[in-house]
Scaffold this motif. Structure first.
Motif, PDB file in Angstrom:
ATOM      1  N   PRO A 173       6.111   6.831  78.858  1.00  0.00           N
ATOM      2  CA  PRO A 173       6.901   6.423  80.020  1.00  0.00           C
ATOM      3  C   PRO A 173       8.209   7.177  80.097  1.00  0.00           C
ATOM      4  N   ALA A 174       8.671   7.344  81.335  1.00  0.00           N
ATOM      5  CA  ALA A 174       9.969   7.977  81.532  1.00  0.00           C
ATOM      6  C   ALA A 174      11.066   7.068  80.993  1.00  0.00           C
ATOM      7  N   GLU A 175      12.201   7.659  80.642  1.00  0.00           N
ATOM      8  CA  GLU A 175      13.311   6.881  80.123  1.00  0.00           C
ATOM      9  C   GLU A 175      13.847   5.963  81.213  1.00  0.00           C
ATOM     10  N   ALA A 176      14.020   4.691  80.871  1.00  0.00           N
ATOM     11  CA  ALA A 176      14.455   3.701  81.842  1.00  0.00           C
ATOM     12  C   ALA A 176      15.900   3.938  82.245  1.00  0.00           C
ATOM     13  N   VAL A 177      16.221   3.540  83.487  1.00  0.00           N
ATOM     14  CA  VAL A 177      17.597   3.566  83.947  1.00  0.00           C
ATOM     15  C   VAL A 177      18.374   2.517  83.158  1.00  0.00           C
ATOM     16  N   PRO A 178      19.498   2.864  82.543  1.00  0.00           N
ATOM     17  CA  PRO A 178      20.237   1.872  81.760  1.00  0.00           C
ATOM     18  C   PRO A 178      20.885   0.808  82.649  1.00  0.00           C
ATOM     19  N   VAL A 179      20.994  -0.387  82.117  1.00  0.00           N
ATOM     20  CA  VAL A 179      21.698  -1.447  82.828  1.00  0.00           C
ATOM     21  C   VAL A 179      23.186  -1.111  82.838  1.00  0.00           C
ATOM     22  N   PRO A 180      23.834  -1.135  84.000  1.00  0.00           N
ATOM     23  CA  PRO A 180      25.251  -0.762  84.055  1.00  0.00           C
ATOM     24  C   PRO A 180      26.094  -1.575  83.071  1.00  0.00           C
ATOM     25  N   GLY A 181      26.935  -0.857  82.341  1.00  0.00           N
ATOM     26  CA  GLY A 181      27.841  -1.496  81.401  1.00  0.00           C
ATOM     27  C   GLY A 181      27.230  -1.922  80.097  1.00  0.00           C
ATOM     28  N   ASP A 182      25.954  -1.592  79.900  1.00  0.00           N
ATOM     29  CA  ASP A 182      25.281  -2.067  78.690  1.00  0.00           C
ATOM     30  C   ASP A 182      25.415  -1.057  77.556  1.00  0.00           C
ATOM     31  N   GLN A 183      26.354  -1.284  76.697  1.00  0.00           N
ATOM     32  CA  GLN A 183      26.457  -0.534  75.454  1.00  0.00           C
ATOM     33  C   GLN A 183      27.253  -1.393  74.484  1.00  0.00           C
ATOM     34  N   LEU A 184      26.523  -2.194  73.714  1.00  0.00           N
ATOM     35  CA  LEU A 184      27.203  -3.045  72.745  1.00  0.00           C
ATOM     36  C   LEU A 184      27.877  -2.179  71.694  1.00  0.00           C
ATOM     37  N   THR A 185      29.106  -2.522  71.368  1.00  0.00           N
ATOM     38  CA  THR A 185      29.879  -1.698  70.425  1.00  0.00           C
ATOM     39  C   THR A 185      30.403  -2.504  69.241  1.00  0.00           C
ATOM     40  N   GLY A 186      29.949  -3.757  69.098  1.00  0.00           N
ATOM     41  CA  GLY A 186      30.425  -4.582  68.007  1.00  0.00           C
ATOM     42  C   GLY A 186      29.865  -4.145  66.663  1.00  0.00           C
ATOM     43  N   SER A 187      30.492  -4.635  65.611  1.00  0.00           N
ATOM     44  CA  SER A 187      30.087  -4.281  64.243  1.00  0.00           C
ATOM     45  C   SER A 187      28.953  -5.137  63.727  1.00  0.00           C
ATOM     46  N   GLY A 188      28.694  -6.269  64.395  1.00  0.00           N
ATOM     47  CA  GLY A 188      27.700  -7.202  63.891  1.00  0.00           C
ATOM     48  C   GLY A 188      28.274  -8.240  62.937  1.00  0.00           C
ATOM     49  N   ALA A 189      29.571  -8.144  62.621  1.00  0.00           N
ATOM     50  CA  ALA A 189      30.212  -9.085  61.697  1.00  0.00           C
ATOM     51  C   ALA A 189      30.576 -10.361  62.445  1.00  0.00           C
ATOM     52  N   VAL A 190      29.568 -11.172  62.705  1.00  0.00           N
ATOM     53  CA  VAL A 190      29.734 -12.404  63.474  1.00  0.00           C
ATOM     54  C   VAL A 190      29.860 -13.582  62.515  1.00  0.00           C
ATOM     55  N   ASN A 191      30.872 -14.374  62.704  1.00  0.00           N
ATOM     56  CA  ASN A 191      31.077 -15.566  61.880  1.00  0.00           C
ATOM     57  C   ASN A 191      30.318 -16.726  62.510  1.00  0.00           C
ATOM     58  N   ARG A 192      29.081 -16.904  62.121  1.00  0.00           N
ATOM     59  CA  ARG A 192      28.203 -17.893  62.754  1.00  0.00           C
ATOM     60  C   ARG A 192      28.020 -19.119  61.869  1.00  0.00           C
ATOM     61  N   THR A 193      28.239 -20.294  62.472  1.00  0.00           N
ATOM     62  CA  THR A 193      27.997 -21.551  61.756  1.00  0.00           C
ATOM     63  C   THR A 193      26.903 -22.387  62.409  1.00  0.00           C
ATOM     64  N   GLU A 194      26.561 -22.091  63.660  1.00  0.00           N
ATOM     65  CA  GLU A 194      25.498 -22.808  64.355  1.00  0.00           C
ATOM     66  C   GLU A 194      24.336 -21.861  64.623  1.00  0.00           C
ATOM     67  N   LEU A 195      23.129 -22.374  64.448  1.00  0.00           N
ATOM     68  CA  LEU A 195      21.899 -21.619  64.685  1.00  0.00           C
ATOM     69  C   LEU A 195      21.881 -20.340  63.857  1.00  0.00           C
TER      70      LEU A 195
END
Length: 610
Positions: free
Chosen positions: A34-56
């Motif tokens: 398949p051809a490369e999909a058109v990206p969703v505008p503004g979609d480029q997550l840049t976080g480190s993944g260091a999420v302080n999660r206590t729920e779920l």
């Protein structure tokens, strides 16, 4: 039959039928990559993944159990989310739903919760594709499940990585339960972890609704099956969703209105004045090319997918569906359509003299002359209408709609009947079939000719129908659905664009002018009630004078759409639109008109008046 929703336009500026023709005539490739999909505008997550999660947490989604609802923030994309390492494409099926989960009644005067099916989710089987960090359902909008209590809608969600999830990617999706044969909407979210071949258990909860008479919390955690594999039309789904996001109205939080117009004195707090905060699903204000949005409250904080919160139309459909459809038919076939007689378009009127001489225009104006009582909404709250709303088969709904006796001449007395809009919609459907072929459908015409060209999103492109079946007759007077962008965009089309799309007029201009209270010689019917208003073609009209506000030096009318329980879409003659969705029977929006006047005067208003 309704088209699959991946047939959405790739760009609103491109004619929809070109894309549809391509989708209908070209088979999907089976060998070529398949051809490369058109990206969703503004979609480029840049976080480190260091999420302080206590729920779920990952452990809770793997081996935990749901004992109650949790803060809705646990389902939301966190600020430090990292780009997803896995891509989801395939079908997700939730298991054990009919016997699993918690349920808490908050309001239920009619005993809906006594039915076992009401206390659990209906079958959930979702085909999904991923575009960057966005998860896109193959089917959007209302889906008939066959469940005794609930139908279902699933919206686009997100996928991301967190350090605490190990090698798996986390996903979250908004979904809504829609009451069978009715229009109440209960919004929730679900979340899970996945890799290339498997998923964790699924945690879900419902913590908010727009429903005056049935309010509840629901939660659970169940096992699920993930069947990876190609989804039909996957690339079209991705590209259409990217186009959908890119075409949305520019948005800002409602607080930005004061900073954008610092010298106006506008008080943004007054836009939700008069509405009980706990009953308010969301609200917004369109002005100057910007959609200023309020938040989306739940009983567990902010809804994690506010822009995707599914909102019921209730009687705003009388305007957006039935009234607008008549304006479109008049543009296609001429304004004489408004004078079509129901007796000539609805076979079930045969032998019923009460409906002789009643026109489509009179029916949309709630002026058929057929009623039991002309007291304000006395009939609407009476036993015949209760049976009409409860009736699921088309034949039963039609019989009850035609059962009111003749009490006045057609066009002489306003009496509010949702059943009248049902009849008008059926008459227009049969008129269209006579003109365009027996396989046409009146809501599909509205979708293809108006809603899609206007840019209304896929979640709003389905109507509830009789017989709990996609082949049934559309309700007409209720049963549509909105999102924030869809309702603002549709109001802009009427109020600012005057029924035109990209310069092409698609609604009859003269009839639209009268409908929008811009023709002083044609205001429509005068309503009954404590404060008489005008009613024309399914739209309400309220007059504002200096008695309402000294700034209103000359009287003016604001047309508006109104829905059961506390729903208003008010379109003001200075180009502003204010909407809110609530469920505590509160209809309060005059303060929004006053604040809008500070931004731009209404016709005849004193400039600069405060």
């Amino acid at each position: 039959m309704p088209r699959p929703f991946y047939a959405r336009r790739l760009s609103r500026a491109i004619v929809v039928t070109v894309a549809l023709a391509a989708l209908c005539t070209v088979s999907p490739p089976t060998i070529a990559a398949p051809a490369e999909a058109v990206p969703v505008p503004g979609d480029q997550l840049t976080g480190s993944g260091a999420v302080n999660r206590t729920e779920l947490t990952a452990g809770q989604l793997t081996e935990g159990a749901a004992t109650d609802t949790v803060p809705d923030s646990a389902f939301a994309l966190p600020a430090r989310a990292a780009p997803p390492t896995h891509s989801f494409e395939g079908t997700l099926t939730l298991n054990g739903l009919s016997t699993t989960g918690g349920f808490r009644v908050l309001k239920d005067p009619h005993g809906y919760a006594d039915t076992a099916a009401t206390r659990h989710l209906p079958p959930v089987d979702i085909a999904l594709v991923q575009s960057g960090s966005h998860l896109v359902p193959a089917k959007r909008g209302l889906q008939y499940t066959g469940n005794q209590a609930w139908n279902l809608a699933v919206g686009p969600g997100r996928a991301w990585n967190e350090d605490g999830d190990g090698e798996r990617t986390r996903a979250s999706l908004p979904f809504a339960l829609v009451e069978r044969n009715a229009n109440c909407v209960h919004n929730g979210a679900l979340t899970f972890l996945f890799d290339a071949t498997s998923v964790s258990e699924i945690r879900y909860q419902i913590t908010t609704e727009t429903c005056e008479y049935f309010q509840l919390d629901m939660w659970g955690q169940v096992p699920a099956d993930y069947r990876p594999g190609p989804v039909d039309g996957a690339e079209n789904l991705r590209d259409a969703y990217a186009s959908e996001v890119g075409d949305r109205l520019p948005t800002k939080p409602i607080s930005a209105l004061a900073t954008d117009y610092p010298d106006s004195g506008v008080d943004v707090a007054k836009f939700s004045a008069g509405i009980t905060p706990s009953a308010l699903s969301t609200f917004g204000f369109y002005f100057g090319g910007v959609h200023y949005v309020g938040n989306c409250r739940t009983r567990q904080g902010e809804y994690p997918f506010c822009g995707q919160m599914l909102l019921p139309s209730y009687s705003t459909a009388k305007s957006a569906f039935a009234g607008t459809t008549m304006l479109r038919l008049a543009k296609r076939y001429g304004p004489a359509v408004a004078q079509e007689r129901l007796s000539g378009r609805i076979p079930e009127t045969a032998g019923n003299t009460a409906w002789s001489g009643v026109t489509l225009d009179q029916t949309l104006d709630m002026a058929t002359g057929n009623y039991t009582s002309h007291g304000y909404e006395t009939d609407e709250a009476g036993p015949t209408m209760a049976d009409f709303f409860a009736a699921e088969p088309h034949a039963d709904k039609m019989r009850l709609a035609l059962s009111f006796p003749r009490k006045a001449g057609p066009g002489s007395q306003w009496v509010y009947h949702t059943s009248d809009t049902f009849l008008a919609t059926r008459a227009m459907n049969n008129y269209l079939q006579d003109k365009a072929g027996s396989d046409t459908d009146i809501f599909d015409m509205l979708r293809d000719d108006v809603l899609e060209p206007v840019g209304v999103g896929p979640d709003s492109l389905v109507s509830s129908r009789t017989d709990n079946n996609p082949g049934g007759a559309p309700f007409g007077g209720y049963g549509m659905f909105w999102t924030q962008d869809s309702v603002a965009r549709f109001a802009k089309f009427l109020n600012n664009d005057h029924g035109a799309v990209n310069g092409t007029q698609i609604l009859d201009p003269a009839l639209l002018t009268a409908t929008m209270q811009r023709d002083p010689e044609d205001r429509g019917m005068t309503t009954t009630g404590a404060k008489p208003m005008k009613y024309q073609n399914g739209f309400w009209g309220q007059e504002f004078t200096s008695a309402d506000n000294p700034a209103y030096t000359s009287p003016f009318y604001a047309p508006f759409m109104s829905g059961y329980g506390g729903i208003t879409v008010a379109m003001m003659p200075n180009g502003a639109t204010y909407y809110y969705f609530s469920d505590n029977n509160e209809f309060s929006w005059s303060s929004a008109v006053a604040e809008a006047t500070k931004l731009a005067p209404m016709p005849g208003a004193a400039v600069g008046a405060r």
